[in-house]
Design a protein around this motif. Structure first.
Motif, PDB file in Angstrom:
ATOM      1  N   LEU A   9       0.832  -1.206   0.000  1.00 11.62           N
ATOM      2  CA  LEU A   9       0.000   0.000   0.000  1.00 11.62           C
ATOM      3  C   LEU A   9       0.863   1.251   0.000  1.00 11.62           C
ATOM      4  N   TYR A  17      -4.262   0.210  -5.724  1.00 10.16           N
ATOM      5  CA  TYR A  17      -4.244   0.791  -4.362  1.00 10.16           C
ATOM      6  C   TYR A  17      -5.536   0.438  -3.630  1.00 10.16           C
ATOM      7  N   THR A  73      -5.719  -3.212  -2.716  1.00  8.04           N
ATOM      8  CA  THR A  73      -4.857  -3.513  -1.565  1.00  8.04           C
ATOM      9  C   THR A  73      -5.526  -3.081  -0.270  1.00  8.04           C
TER      10      THR A  73
END
Length: 444
Positions: A169, A200, A203
């Motif tokens: 991340l 992103y 995640t």
């Protein structure tokens, strides 16, 4: 004022102590120690051991003296009369009462078994019953060790996953900033930034799932330990470099170490004793007794007590079974078949225990090999990503290569986490298969 201050300081100290205690991280051995003290299933097994001790005393009581007292007071509201026929003491029938309105009796009797083969055979089972209870206690202990270890390793694996996801991340977060600047300068397309944003967001979702998995695994560990669900529990981080491979498998398997195998043997021995006990029922039983008592009669209650007279007797009682409708014969045949089935089951289990051990050894070797390979692969993927990331920052490569190398790294991480848990689980499975869970716990 001084008392209040002292009390406040004591309360504050207590709160701080509990906070520190709550924040203390427990290692695997501490978790198991806690479970052996707090898990209700272990307490149940301890109680079963005490029940076995009580049953042993109960069986012994059959060959100990039995003393009993009985007594009573009868109020014969209408006294029964007997008839003496005419001609014996006169020309008319004579009505005679052989008791009075009140009759008081009391007796103390001692009974002692002299010979009862079925009781003697039953006494031989006491040692086996106690041994069975001890083995069940050991089995309960091993089950707690196994379950706590599995839950502990599951938490550790999820924690490792969470650490890697947070690193990913952070990587995506930094890349978003870099791509955003490139988009502003016109050297990158908006779709490149959107691709990074998608990864992103994915995640972030994976982190939430990992956090939930950790909570569920912690709850499972608390349950296996008998730990309060509402209290916080943290575990120590394991050293993934420390590994213990199985010993020489040719000499490492010792069936006598397996608790379940010992339980199988004891259960079969108990069935054999039951077979002998039923057979002993064909033999005569001899017992002796001694009795001492009092009798009193009267026209009123007081007189029945004041005229008490004593009596006593001793004797032998012989019981010889003659015919019971083939009941005992049927029971004996059932006992024989149950014992034979137990022997056959034990033979099957011997092979099963050996199979479980061999499979556990193979799985552990394979799991260690996979873990080492996946670890190296993850490190290699991380190295490739570092080079690709540097190349992207210098403009040597494009976003597609950067995303591909990052996705390769994530796949390598997932493979490593899977093989890491498989290794630890296989290690516990092997300890169980060779009957060394207690030794494993003591070596922690």
């Amino acid at each position: 004022m001084g008392v209040r201050l002292s009390f406040s300081l004591l309360l504050l100290s207590s709160v701080l102590f509990n906070q520190v205690r709550g924040q203390e991280k427990l290692n695997l051995k501490q978790c198991i120690e806690y479970g052996l003290k707090s898990n209700p299933s272990f307490t149940i097994s301890q109680n079963e051991k005490r029940i076995a001790d009580a049953k042993a005393r109960e069986a012994l009581s059959g060959y100990l003296p039995n003393i009993s007292f009985s007594g009573g007071v009868d109020d014969n509201l209408k006294v029964q009369e007997q008839i003496i026929p005419a001609g014996l003491f006169g020309d008319q029938d004579i009505r005679v009462a052989f008791t009075k309105q009140f009759n008081t009796t009391g007796s103390l009797q001692l009974e002692q078994a002299i010979f009862d083969r079925s009781l003697i055979v039953g006494l031989k089972a006491n040692k086996l019953v106690n041994q069975q209870a001890e083995l069940n206690l050991q089995k309960s202990k091993e089950t707690i060790i196994y379950n706590i270890s599995s839950a502990y390793y599951q938490i550790f694996t999820y924690q490792q996953q969470l650490e890697l996801l947070n690193l990913n991340l952070d990587t995506y977060s930094k890349q978003l900033q870099i791509v955003a600047l490139k988009v502003q300068k016109g050297v990158a397309l908006q779709k490149d930034r959107d691709k990074v944003q998608v990864d992103y967001n994915n995640t972030l979702s994976q982190i939430r799932v990992a956090e939930t998995n950790i909570t569920l695994a912690e709850n499972q560990l608390k349950y296996e330990m008998g730990f309060p669900m509402q209290e916080k529990l943290e575990i120590e981080k394991l050293d993934t470099e420390s590994k213990e491979m199985p010993l020489d498998t040719a000499n490492d398997f010792k069936p006598e170490n397996i608790t379940e195998r010992s339980l199988d043997k004891v259960s079969a021995d108990l069935l054999k004793i039951e077979e002998k006990r039923i057979l002993a029922g064909y033999l005569p039983k001899l017992s002796g007794y001694a009795r001492y008592g009092w009798n009193g009669f009267g026209d009123n209650l007081g007189q029945s007590f004041s005229t008490l007279s004593a009596f006593s007797s001793i004797g032998l009682k012989l019981t010889v079974p003659v015919f019971d409708g083939f009941k005992r014969n049927s029971q004996y045949k059932e006992a024989q078949l149950k014992y034979d089935n137990a022997l056959q089951t034990n033979k099957l289990n011997e092979g099963k225990y050996r199979l479980e051990f061999e499979n556990s050894v193979s799985k552990l070797f394979k799991a260690e090999s996979n873990m080492e390979n996946d670890r190296r692969n993850m490190e290699l993927s991380r190295s490739i990503f570092s080079v690709t990331d540097l190349q992207y920052q210098k403009g040597v490569t494009d976003m597609k290569d950067w995303l591909d190398s990052q996705n390769s790294l994530k796949q390598a991480q997932n493979s490593y986490l899977s093989s890491l848990y498989s290794y630890y689980q296989s290690k516990v499975d092997l300890e169980k298969a060779r009957g060394t869970l207690t030794k494993f716990f003591n070596s922690l």
